[in-house]
Write a protein that holds these residues in place. Structure first.
Motif, PDB file in Angstrom:
ATOM      1  N   HIS A 109       8.021  -1.516  -7.886  1.00  0.00           N
ATOM      2  CA  HIS A 109       8.950  -2.038  -6.873  1.00  0.00           C
ATOM      3  C   HIS A 109       9.046  -3.555  -6.948  1.00  0.00           C
ATOM      4  O   HIS A 109      10.123  -4.129  -6.833  1.00  0.00           O
ATOM      5  N   ASP A 110       7.890  -4.224  -7.132  1.00  0.00           N
ATOM      6  CA  ASP A 110       7.897  -5.684  -7.248  1.00  0.00           C
ATOM      7  C   ASP A 110       8.746  -6.118  -8.434  1.00  0.00           C
ATOM      8  O   ASP A 110       9.571  -7.042  -8.330  1.00  0.00           O
ATOM      9  N   SER A 119      -3.577  -4.059  -9.508  1.00  0.00           N
ATOM     10  CA  SER A 119      -3.292  -5.093  -8.506  1.00  0.00           C
ATOM     11  C   SER A 119      -3.903  -4.733  -7.157  1.00  0.00           C
ATOM     12  O   SER A 119      -4.422  -5.605  -6.459  1.00  0.00           O
ATOM     13  N   TYR A 177       8.002   0.544   1.798  1.00  0.00           N
ATOM     14  CA  TYR A 177       7.424  -0.608   1.139  1.00  0.00           C
ATOM     15  C   TYR A 177       7.369  -1.838   2.048  1.00  0.00           C
ATOM     16  O   TYR A 177       6.363  -2.522   2.122  1.00  0.00           O
ATOM     17  N   ASP A 215       6.646   4.526  -9.382  1.00  0.00           N
ATOM     18  CA  ASP A 215       6.764   4.452  -7.923  1.00  0.00           C
ATOM     19  C   ASP A 215       5.490   3.923  -7.284  1.00  0.00           C
ATOM     20  O   ASP A 215       4.764   4.646  -6.627  1.00  0.00           O
ATOM     21  N   TYR A 216       5.204   2.666  -7.517  1.00  0.00           N
ATOM     22  CA  TYR A 216       4.152   2.000  -6.743  1.00  0.00           C
ATOM     23  C   TYR A 216       4.451   0.510  -6.760  1.00  0.00           C
ATOM     24  O   TYR A 216       5.477   0.082  -7.298  1.00  0.00           O
ATOM     25  N   ALA A 217       3.579  -0.266  -6.154  1.00  0.00           N
ATOM     26  CA  ALA A 217       3.917  -1.666  -5.887  1.00  0.00           C
ATOM     27  C   ALA A 217       4.394  -2.410  -7.135  1.00  0.00           C
ATOM     28  O   ALA A 217       5.364  -3.173  -7.084  1.00  0.00           O
ATOM     29  N   THR A 225       1.938   0.802  -2.230  1.00  0.00           N
ATOM     30  CA  THR A 225       0.623   1.186  -2.744  1.00  0.00           C
ATOM     31  C   THR A 225      -0.373   0.031  -2.732  1.00  0.00           C
ATOM     32  O   THR A 225      -1.563   0.255  -2.900  1.00  0.00           O
TER      33      THR A 225
END
Lengths: 462, 307
Positions: free
Chosen positions: A214-215, A139, B124, A209-211, B130
């Motif tokens: 979390h999204d 992404s 975040y 542990d990255y976007a 990220t």
């Protein structure tokens, strides 16, 4: 012819610089001449190479830039995509290519990071032969390439990246995603879970542990809270991407004893987690959801009853896929060539290539069989509805895709060595998507339990 | 003679993108990394290896992203502010880091930069995690440009800055303050006896090097159009040290030569094979084994024999 004229002109101009700047101070004349001539030659070559071929002639080959991870840990997910692309391109060429033009792909390794990916994208886009980019898996890379695609006016098909931010502003003209995004993908799990386990109280989340992790956690939690407000999230764990050891996280899961464990770990991380969690009883004490579980079905022995899915409709054994001879043929050819059946990243890549081919066919039909320009190609992708290996990919006005979502649980079958997906449901793509331009999280908050009741039930897709 | 070679090299770099437009991005990035590597090279003169300079690189790129969001929309202003931002972070970190030497200095820089990396990735809501933050196209002295034109302006501006900043750093290294750096390396105690405050010498060098890394980061942010936490990851810092050593720390051009060499090598390798890591690694081994003074050392040595 004009390009040759230009290059001769450039060479002459450069040679005249020699006298203009009196470069001969103390340097042997021959050397300067050699350097200047070399420079002029290089420039002339570059000018000729950079002049695009007349757009309407059919080229000798159609180049595709395909971006995926071919090295590093993410290759566990990227290589099935590359394999599928190889196979699909061979199949397209065996049938005479696209409009009679053979297809060839240049693969770009996304493990270089955004900088390398951008450099490669620019280099490939500079060659008029490469008309379409199939980019990207990650992404973050899609987000970095999107402004570039519109600037360079190169049709770019996001084959896997699924962040809901990509096409949120609805302004992109050249970026397309014939796939769902994180919003429908993870709402689907919340709805399926509530149908299957309506009395759940506690949920734990373990995501990378990255976007993406979390999204997914944000969307899954928001959907659960909207549909069943008394659900409690008892743990949110974000192990580092590429972590080999999950014992700490598993200890935490065993002590909190949640009703449900949700995870969108993937690749080698998911395999490691499953191998370490199974002996410690996570799969018996909690209902586990592995959002990308289908990718490891053939590699690790998953117990029965784990909720898994394919982030879309790309399950090669789904009833729709089984009814399509070309899908069955593709899966068997894939197994014969790579030793494994395709996983959903493979299907996503194959579908993306079918999407590109369909755009060519549509554009050529529209302009009377002439070879389309990049602009005509993008116009053909806009609003298109393409029959893929596993369903249909509809492109909305904001270029985002509508694709059905398949969710189910693992079951064993005598017909297959590894577990398959049973008790399936197939949610219609548009039913789980907010309207174009709507804020996804605000939209999820408006969902009501009645909304979930109106959708098909587990086991209804046979 | 060296001036002519340098001028010719700059001219070639300036003309390369005319021949191959995609090279413009690669070269802009190489120059950006060259600035940061130059920062590392300044500290290397004092025998201090920083495996954390990517922090300043990233800090300034994030500064550009945040300032642009806050409404600052001018290339010149953004560059100046972000370099000041890098220098400020450098002054804060440097105030306690320059007390340490050798492995402790290297490790503490690494530690601080990884804290910064973790914050960028974890906060975040603020930094976008990220997926990072977009860097919009700014106006150039009030003129609003399209993206392609802006990228050309950025490239030639970076090239110009490379020459100007390079000359300025050369002057700094040849000043007493610069020579004091080598003196720290050889005999720090004697320097104190001579009445030169080592702490101040090193802090100034540290802030200068952070500002250089910041300038590089800001340019890279504009060129890429997106800032991600990977900018600050320790491998990026290691990459900068590698560029500095590869190019040679004998002079200012070394850092830029190293950066251009590595970026072009990388670009060439990825076009040939999937195993680009192998090619890049082999080339580095060859350079390090057979050119102990870096690539710049080759030119410098020739010059010496010529005299």
């Amino acid at each position: 012819m004009t390009s040759r004229g230009i290059s001769i002109g450039v060479s002459r101009y450069l040679s005249s610089l020699e006298r203009l700047f009196r470069l001969d101070r103390g340097v042997p004349q021959g050397k300067v001449r050699w350097a200047v001539d070399g420079l002029a030659g290089a420039l002339a070559l570059g000018v000729v190479a950079a002049t695009p071929a007349a757009a309407q002639d059919k080229p000798s080959a159609l180049g595709l830039g395909i971006f995926t991870f071919t090295s590093g840990p993410a290759a566990a997910y990227g290589m099935p995509g590359k394999n599928a692309a190889d196979l699909m391109i061979d199949e397209i060429n065996a049938k005479g290519g696209i409009g009679g033009v053979p297809v060839s792909a240049t693969y770009v390794d996304e493990a270089q990071g955004a900088q390398g990916v951008i450099a490669e994208y620019r280099r490939l886009a500079g060659d008029a032969k490469n008309q379409v980019m199939v980019a990207a898996l990650s992404s973050a890379n899609c987000l970095a390439l999107a402004p570039l695609a519109d600037q360079l006016e190169v049709p770019t098909v996001g084959w896997n990246c699924d962040t809901h931010q990509l096409l949120m502003d609805g302004k992109s003209k050249y970026v397309f995603r014939p796939n769902g995004n994180t919003v429908p993908e993870f709402i689907a799990y919340a709805i399926y879970l509530l149908d299957r386990k309506p009395d759940l109280k506690t949920v734990a989340i373990i995501n990378p542990d990255y976007a993406f992790g979390h999204d997914a956690a944000k969307i899954f939690t928001a959907a659960l809270k909207a549909l069943k407000p008394d659900v409690e999230i008892v743990a949110e764990l974000y192990p580092k991407l590429g972590s080999p050891n999950y014992q700490t996280e598993i200890s935490r899961l065993t002590t909190t004893r949640p009703d449900v464990v949700f995870s969108n770990l993937w690749g080698a991380d998911l395999e490691n987690f499953v191998r370490q969690a199974a002996p410690r009883g996570i799969f018996t004490s909690s209902q586990v959801i592995l959002a990308l579980g289908e990718t490891v079905l053939q590699r690790v022995p998953l117990p029965d009853g784990v909720i898994v899915g394919v982030l879309g409709d790309g399950w090669w054994m789904s009833p729709d896929a089984k009814n399509k001879p070309e899908t069955v043929k593709f899966a068997e050819a894939y197994k014969a060539r790579f030793g494994e059946y395709p996983v959903f990243p493979s299907i996503k890549m194959a579908n993306a290539l079918i999407y590109v081919k369909a755009a060519y066919d549509a554009a050529m039909q529209k302009n009377g069989g002439k070879w389309p320009t990049r602009g005509e190609l993008a116009a053909a992708m806009k609003g298109s509805k393409v029959e893929t290996l596993t369903g249909t990919a509809q492109t909305r006005a904001d270029n985002d895709g509508l694709v059905d979502q398949i969710v189910g649980v693992t079951v064993k079958t005598p017909a297959q060595q590894s577990p398959v997906i049973g008790d399936m449901v197939r949610y219609k793509g548009d039913s789980l998507m907010p309207q174009a331009g709507q804020d996804p999280l605000a939209w999820i908050a408006t969902l009501k339990p009645e909304f979930a009741k109106s959708l098909p039930k587990p086991g209804s897709y046979k | 003679m060296p001036t002519i070679i340098a001028a010719a090299a700059v001219l070639v770099i300036a003309l390369l993108p005319v021949a191959a437009p995609w090279l413009q991005f690669v070269l802009t990035l190489a120059i950006a990394k060259g600035f940061a590597a130059l920062g590392v090279a300044v500290l290397l003169r004092a025998g201090l290896i920083s495996i954390g300079h990517a922090m300043f690189f990233a800090a300034s790129a994030y500064a550009v992203a945040f300032l642009a969001r806050a409404g600052v929309n001018d290339l010149g202003l953004l560059l100046i502010l972000s370099v000041l931002g890098g220098a400020l972070v450098g002054a804060v970190a440097g105030s306690f880091l320059v007390r340490y030497r050798a492995i402790f200095f290297a490790m503490l820089n690494l530690a601080v930069s990884m804290v910064f990396y973790a914050l960028c990735a974890k906060l975040y809501g603020v930094t976008g995690g990220t997926d990072g933050k977009p860097v919009p196209v700014p106006a150039v002295f009030g003129v609003v440009l399209g993206e392609p034109a802006f990228k050309s302006v950025l490239f030639y501006l970076s090239l110009g800055l490379m020459v100007l900043v390079g000359l300025a750093v050369q002057r700094y290294l040849n000043s007493p303050l610069g020579h004091a750096l080598s003196a720290v390396h050889t005999n720090e105690i004697r320097l104190e006896y001579l009445g030169i405050p080592v702490w101040a010498v090193l802090l100034i060098a540290y802030v200068v090097s952070a500002a250089l890394a910041g300038l590089g980061g800001a340019i890279a942010g504009f060129a890429i159009g997106r800032v991600v936490p990977d900018f600050a990851f320790w491998t990026a810092s290691g990459h900068l040290v590698l560029i500095a050593v590869l190019g040679g720390i004998g002079g200012v051009p070394g850092a830029f030569i190293g950066a251009l060499f590595l970026e072009l090598l990388h670009s060439a390798a990825v076009t040939v094979t999937d195993s680009w890591n192998l090619i890049v690694g082999m080339a580095l081994i060859i350079v390090i084994m057979f050119m102990p003074k870096g690539i710049y050392g080759l030119f410098a040595r020739k010059e010496a024999t010529g005299l």
